[in-house]
Write an enzyme that holds these catalytic residues in place. Structure first.
Site, short mmCIF file in Angstrom:
data_model
loop_
_atom_site.label_atom_id
_atom_site.label_comp_id
_atom_site.label_asym_id
_atom_site.label_seq_id
_atom_site.Cartn_x
_atom_site.Cartn_y
_atom_site.Cartn_z
N GLY A 263 30.99 18.81 18.33
CA GLY A 263 31.24 20.03 19.09
C GLY A 263 32.37 19.83 20.09
O GLY A 263 33.30 20.61 20.14
N PHE A 264 32.26 18.76 20.89
CA PHE A 264 33.32 18.37 21.83
C PHE A 264 33.67 19.45 22.85
O PHE A 264 34.74 19.42 23.45
CB PHE A 264 34.58 17.93 21.06
N GLY A 491 25.19 14.47 16.55
CA GLY A 491 25.52 13.18 15.96
C GLY A 491 25.59 12.06 16.96
O GLY A 491 25.82 10.90 16.61
N ARG A 653 22.91 2.17 33.27
CA ARG A 653 22.17 1.45 32.24
C ARG A 653 22.51 2.00 30.86
O ARG A 653 22.64 3.20 30.67
CB ARG A 653 20.68 1.67 32.49
N GLN A 663 29.77 6.47 20.71
CA GLN A 663 30.28 7.57 21.54
C GLN A 663 31.63 7.18 22.15
O GLN A 663 32.57 7.97 22.20
CB GLN A 663 29.31 7.88 22.68
N GLY A 726 26.35 9.37 32.19
CA GLY A 726 26.89 9.92 30.95
C GLY A 726 27.90 9.03 30.24
O GLY A 726 28.61 8.23 30.86
N GLY A 728 29.35 10.49 26.98
CA GLY A 728 29.92 11.28 25.88
C GLY A 728 31.40 11.54 26.01
O GLY A 728 32.11 11.62 25.01
N GLU A 729 31.87 11.72 27.22
CA GLU A 729 33.26 12.15 27.38
C GLU A 729 34.21 11.09 27.91
O GLU A 729 35.41 11.15 27.72
CB GLU A 729 33.29 13.39 28.28
MO1 MOS Z 1 31.96 18.65 26.50
S1 MOS Z 1 33.93 19.22 26.64
O1 MOS Z 1 31.33 19.36 27.97
O2 MOS Z 1 31.21 19.32 25.15
#
Ligand code: MOS
Length: 762
Positions: A263-264, A491, A653, A663, A726, A728-729
């Protein structure tokens, strides 16, 4: 049987969490629980579902950027075999305008644009849907769509970023933060500094290219309720948005996303094709599938804005920054109003006594721009971390040392303590592993045959984010536990890490715990896979739910004569081996199965909501990292190849090193694309995207990606749920700067405009 319903609130800073000190499933590299169905091709994504009587919808896109549809003729299209209906603004059901994203109130819903959807003749961007063709078969719909005749009265679109600059405005805020921050007099301090850097950095438009293009299937039930399969990062936020558009009670709407193929940010807010699909299904009274083509994604889903950023730095000879200026101009639209937060890293990374930060926007006639992996921080770190590298060369100080010298004691703009910040340590360990000290710092000093070799480094940064969310926890008399919340699994390993966490808290084996997600009907709570928040947000709620379940079980145990838990209070017990025991005395306890059996109940069910994220106010919280890369540049062609990558991270952690590494690698690959190959080619004369395909929009392929080594400090953040921040980004942040810095080191050429294509190096 009886079912208990309770809502509790988790206080993250109330007391020390014992799970932080315990070895368990958290921290182990388990495989994804959905890995097997995915590699077997058994995981079904939205567009792969079929229904009896399913019809197909295809969009007709405008070919002008601004103006009006003056004539639209659908007769030929309608006469084609299989065509059920052609919708234009003339015969569309009346819909309410969508509610725009407001991060402070997600309950309203979240559309990327608040333009009415196909309600009038106006055209606001090139690619805007002007008709929807619905047919028995996809091919029939596609063919008929090509026969819709559209004429326009075109107006001059505002599509040139450069031409619009004089009209730049300061937005009211940037994602809830002030657009301008001024501390001291940065311009003056820079003039008086021993060394100064002052440059403009440019980044192009980028478009979303998740492996799964956006898709929707809409089914209206006979009772007037709506069910939607949707490739979405938040099923219940999508549901709320659709409820507003169709004037339905959110209760009467179900959104499902069993699996999402990436999705990103592009599937975070609702785009026009989704309500168009639901409207089509309503009109033809059949289930309708609308799966965007790759080109369709470019036309109706926005991406990352074009940007121009100025970074100016002033420093003393010893490297201490005296001033930092970071200003950014980004483009948005009158109907989307999203000022990409490119100056956010500069607000938190360096301790300069004089600081000036400012963001401005211009409104263009384009599809709404949107979140795209680390919106703001990705391009913001390109500018800031390139400038820091330039200053390091100016001062002849090692770039890692320069960052160490300017590491702030506390957050420079928020004036709070850091919850946990180990950026220096991440650099130290990363540098050692990468072999940083072995490089000759002189630009254009290393070569191998016809290749110039360079190493670059840059800081990665992404803020911690947590939303209050609800979960339901069910413990069954057969020893199974189920955690339910409408999360999105794109994913990343969402289900896997949530099972690890719940199993640890409950003292159950992994295979006894299930995680249910991707269905807005599970629970009315706003969960979103975005802003790298989802894991932490759900962890906090699960922690609260487990505590509630334990309270309920203790209560039941009190009723059983002779229970080893008789008289025990919540703080005197712990979970172990599928049940509860007295703290420190494994022998004095009872399994969940026994407690429920003795109480003649087949389950205990609780709901819990995590409390508002006060820790985000009290502390400066973020994940940090050091990106190291080695590149080579061909002396004759200017071709840049990335040969080596190491990312050293402090993200609290690490919950699952396998999924976390993946990721990070994904983020870095996206960073390599951003730095070297990706760019949306936009014809400013017409306001039209000219490369809407993977053949012409170049995402990195396997041959472009070296082995990416990822190392984690793995230091728990006591303020974050279960110690984890986090991941993910952050991978995309700092990566383009690391490459640009390495290119400078290799060639002596400083490229301040992405992507770094061959022509810029010749
Ligand atoms: Mo991310 S750009 O908050 O899916």
């Amino acid at each position: 049987m009886s079912v208990m319903q309770k809502t509790a609130r988790f206080m993250p800073d109330q007391k020390h969490d014992p799970l932080l000190d315990r070895e368990g499933f958290l921290g182990k590299p388990f495989y994804r629980v959905d890995g097997e169905v995915k590699v077997r091709g058994q995981a079904r994504f939205t567009a792969e579902f079929n229904f009896p009587d399913l019809a197909y919808a295809v969009l007709v896109h405008s070919t002008i950027a601004k103006g009006k549809v003056s004539r639209i003729d659908t007769d030929r299209a309608k006469r084609e075999p299989g065509v059920l209906e052609v919708l234009t603004y003339k015969n569309m059901p009346r819909l309410k305008a969508p509610p725009l994203v407001d991060v402070r109130d997600l309950k309203k819903g979240m559309a990327a644009s608040d333009l009415p959807i196909l309600q009038d003749a106006s055209v606001n961007w090139d690619g805007q849907p002007v008709a929807v063709v619905i047919a028995e078969k996809l091919e029939q719909a596609e063919h008929a769509a090509s026969l819709v005749e559209v004429e326009y009265v075109a107006e001059e679109p505002a599509s040139s970023f450069d031409a619009m600059k004089p009209d730049a405005e300061t937005p009211a805020d940037v994602l809830g933060e002030p657009a301008v921050i001024q501390i001291g007099d940065a311009e003056k301090a820079i003039q008086e500094a021993d060394a100064r850097i002052d440059h403009v950095y440019r980044t192009p438009r980028y478009n979303h290219n998740a492996i799964e293009p956006h898709a929707t299937i809409a089914v209206w039930n006979e009772d007037g309720t709506l069910a939607v399969l949707e490739s979405s990062q938040s099923v219940n936020i999508a549901g709320r948005t659709l409820a507003r558009i169709f004037e339905l009670d959110p209760e009467d709407l179900q959104v499902l996303a069993p699996f999402v193929g990436g999705g990103f940010g592009g599937k975070g807010s609702l785009w026009s094709h989704t309500p168009l699909c639901a409207a089509a299904a309503k009109v033809v009274k059949r289930p309708v599938k609308l799966a965007l083509s790759r080109e369709g994604v470019f036309r109706v889903v926005g991406g990352r804005t074009i940007a121009e950023q100025r970074v100016a730095l002033g420093a003393r000879r010893d490297g201490m920054l005296s001033a930092l200026i970071h200003t950014g101009l980004t483009a948005t639209t009158a109907h989307g109003r999203f000022a990409e937060q490119c100056t956010f890293p500069a607000r938190h990374l360096y301790g300069a006594p004089n600081l000036y930060i400012e963001q401005k926007i211009v409104n263009l006639d384009t599809v709404a721009n949107t979140w795209m992996r680390a919106p703001g921080e990705s391009i913001g770190t390109f500018a800031l971390e390139s400038a820091i590298d330039e200053l390091a060369y100016e001062l002849r100080i090692d770039p890692i040392e320069l960052r160490r010298i300017n590491e702030p004691e506390q957050d420079p703009t928020k004036n709070t303590k850091f919850s946990s910040r180990q950026l220096n340590e991440a650099y130290r360990r990363g540098a050692e592993k990468f072999g940083w000290s072995a490089r000759n710092p002189e630009p254009r000093s290393q070569r191998n045959g016809k290749w110039w070799i360079g190493q670059g480094v840059a800081t990665a940064y992404y803020p911690f984010l947590r939303f209050p969310v609800k979960v339901r926890l069910c413990l069954y008399a057969d020893g199974r536990a189920v955690v339910q919340t409408p999360a999105a699994e794109m994913g990343m390993g969402t289900a896997t890490v949530q099972i690890q966490h719940a199993a640890d808290r409950l003292g159950l084996p992994l295979d006894r715990v299930a995680f249910h997600y991707g269905d807005s009907k599970l629970l009315d709570t706003l969960v979103m896979a975005g802003g790298s928040n989802q894991t932490a947000s759900i962890f906090a709620a699960v922690q609260a739910a487990v505590e509630e379940a334990h309270k309920a079980l203790l209560k039941l145990a009190q009723k059983t004569p002779g229970s080893p838990l008789a008289g025990a209070k919540l703080d005197q017990i712990q979970a172990r081996d599928g049940g509860l025991c007295r703290t420190g005395d494994q022998g004095r306890g009872e399994s969940y199965v026994d407690i429920l059996r003795h109480a003649k109940q087949d389950s205990v069910q609780v709901e819990a909501e995590s409390k508002p994220p006060m820790e985000m106010m009290k502390y400066s919280m973020a994940s940090y990292g050091a990106q190291f890369c080695e590149i080579r540049v061909h002396e004759e062609t200017g071709e840049v190849r990335v040969s080596r990558w190491l990312c050293s991270l402090d993200c609290g952690r690490v919950v699952n090193p396998r999924t976390a590494t993946s990721q990070l690698r994904g983020g870095i690959v996206m960073g390599i694309g951003m730095a070297l190959t990706e760019q949306t080619l936009f014809d400013e004369r017409w306001g039209r995207i000219m490369n809407p395909s993977l053949a012409e929009y170049h995402v990195p392929v396997n041959l472009d990606v070296p082995n990416i080594e990822v190392m984690f400090l793995n230091i728990a953040d006591e303020q974050a749920p279960s110690g984890a921040r986090g991941i993910g980004e952050i991978g995309i942040t700092g990566s383009a700067a690391a490459i640009a810095n390495a290119v400078y080191h290799a060639t002596g050429k400083r490229i301040r405009e992405l992507p770094i294509t061959l022509d810029k190096l010749l």
